[in-house]
Scaffold this active site. Structure first.
Site, PDB file in Angstrom:
ATOM      1  N   GLU A   1      11.484  10.115  26.382  1.00 36.78           N
ATOM      2  CA  GLU A   1      12.065   9.853  27.700  1.00 36.78           C
ATOM      3  C   GLU A   1      13.475   9.260  27.579  1.00 36.78           C
ATOM      4  OE1 GLU A   1       9.418   7.911  30.469  1.00 36.78           O
ATOM      5  OE2 GLU A   1       7.660   8.509  29.309  1.00 36.78           O
TER       6      GLU A   1
ATOM      7  N   ASP B   1       0.864  -1.170   0.000  1.00 34.57           N
ATOM      8  CA  ASP B   1       0.000   0.000   0.000  1.00 34.57           C
ATOM      9  C   ASP B   1       0.909   1.230   0.000  1.00 34.57           C
ATOM     10  OD1 ASP B   1      -2.418   1.586   0.412  1.00 34.57           O
ATOM     11  OD2 ASP B   1      -1.662   1.859   2.448  1.00 34.57           O
TER      12      ASP B   1
ATOM     13  N   ASP C   1      -0.208   5.158   0.931  1.00 36.35           N
ATOM     14  CA  ASP C   1      -0.464   6.148   1.980  1.00 36.35           C
ATOM     15  C   ASP C   1      -0.589   5.490   3.354  1.00 36.35           C
ATOM     16  OD1 ASP C   1      -0.665   8.440   0.195  1.00 36.35           O
ATOM     17  OD2 ASP C   1      -2.518   7.515  -0.517  1.00 36.35           O
TER      18      ASP C   1
END
Length: 380
Positions: A312, A17, A19
């Site tokens: 983090e 695919d 997008d």
């Protein structure tokens, strides 16, 4: 981390695919819809993202017109918004791992097809901004070339027909639920790469669900393996982030025994959107202290079920005091693993320490060690 994996199925070609799978289209879609809806007194809040993912342009437009109660027809909406999208195709970036995967499969002469619900003209325009992509695909099929788009299997069956490969011998890579449904209905193996966070539970029909293309193991499908993992790490294009150290959730030192130097996500929306959630590593510079090895998480921390994506870093050094407010600059140079949940706090802590050990060792390699001298880390 790259380890030997059992063979799931032997395939001889790949259908991708576009997008949300290869291209980071979601950000552009959100920007345009935000701007478009304002003139109708509406605000795009992303609530329809799941509804429109993987749909044809007409179906997606109909959802937005109906759900937002717009005073226009679907056809009028498409006519007005299409030029806005066309002007932005050149800005769409490849998702992490997309270029790597396409180059790898092409180098090993693995037949590839591109099958998207978008019109073929739009597909070709989008991929024209990415060097080598168009030549890599033996087949390119748009949604306007079949009677029914995904979740109908028609587009994938047509890809198999043009590739001259049996559907059962093809592997599909898809980010949307309609795409996964279509691939399975076509009798193909399907790896889901969800483009929307915290939605993995919707992909139960897929043969495998991975966090990003960085985590794909071609050898599990009988395809040539990647050869770029080094001592449990994957080199990536360096990224720089920085800012004052802020107080996080108060769980780093208290709950985990691992003091993280949290950074604000403000100003890094692109990085958070572009980087798959996971564990990364690199070098960190503190304005008044020096430069240190670091390992970091970017993501949702499933064990704690964060409501927002966070950054983090854990500096691999023992400090005798807190340094909230100090300027921290980080250069991210490699990837270790996807973000996953854990059955217990103890298993999470053990994994974080393992990540730290991997980063500590890898950063001694010349490939990564050279970034210690990155000028970005050296603050006067």
């Amino acid at each position: 981390m790259s380890t030997a994996q059992p063979l799931k199925k032997l395939v001889s070609g790949v259908v991708l695919d576009l997008d949300g799978t290869l291209l980071n289209t979601d950000g552009i879609v959100s920007e345009i819809l935000k701007a478009f809806l304002v003139k109708y007194g509406k605000q795009w809040d992303g609530r329809e993202a799941l509804k429109i993912a993987g749909k044809t342009p007409f179906e997606s437009s109909a959802v937005i017109v109906q759900d937002y109660g717009l005073p226009c027809t679907t056809e009028e909406f498409i006519s007005e918004i299409t030029p806005m999208f066309s002007n932005q195709w050149c800005k769409i970036k490849a998702l992490p791992g997309a270029n790597r995967l396409i180059k790898h499969l092409r180098r090993h002469e693995v037949p590839m097809a591109l099958a998207s619900n978008s019109p073929k003209e739009n597909i070709e325009t989008k991929i024209s901004y990415h060097q080598g992509w168009k030549e890599s695909f033996s087949v390119i099929i748009g949604g306007d070339e079949v009677r029914n788009g995904k979740p109908s299997p028609e587009i994938f069956l047509e890809a198999a027909n043009r590739l001259k490969i049996e559907p059962s011998n093809l592997l599909v890579l898809e980010d949307s639920v309609p795409g996964v449904t279509a691939g399975k209905a076509a009798g193909m193996e399907v790896v889901a790469v969800p483009s929307l966070p915290k939605q993995n539970h919707l992909y139960n029909s897929a043969d495998e669900v991975i966090n990003s293309l960085l985590d794909l193991r071609p050898e599990q499908w009988g395809l040539p393996p990647f050869q770029d993992w080094i001592e449990g790490t994957l080199p990536i294009e360096p990224r720089h982030i920085g800012g004052p150290v802020i107080k996080g959730f108060g769980r780093g030192s208290k709950v985990l025994g691992i003091p993280t130097a949290n950074l604000s996500t403000e100003g890094y929306s692109d990085l958070l959107l572009e980087h798959p959630s996971g564990v990364y590593f690199g070098w960190a510079g503190l304005s008044a202290r020096g430069i240190y090895k670091m390992v970091m998480s970017i993501g949702w921390n499933p064990y704690f079920d964060n409501k927002e994506k966070t950054i983090e870093p854990w500096l691999l050094h023992e400090f005798n005091e807190d340094f909230y407010g100090e300027e921290l600059r980080v250069v991210i140079v490699g990837y270790i693993r996807p973000e996953v949940n854990f059955p217990s706090l103890e298993s999470l802590i053990a994994k974080i320490h393992e990540d730290g050990e991997i980063a500590e060792k890898a950063l001694n390699l010349p490939l990564y060690a050279k970034y210690r001298d990155d000028p970005y880390l050296k603050m006067s």
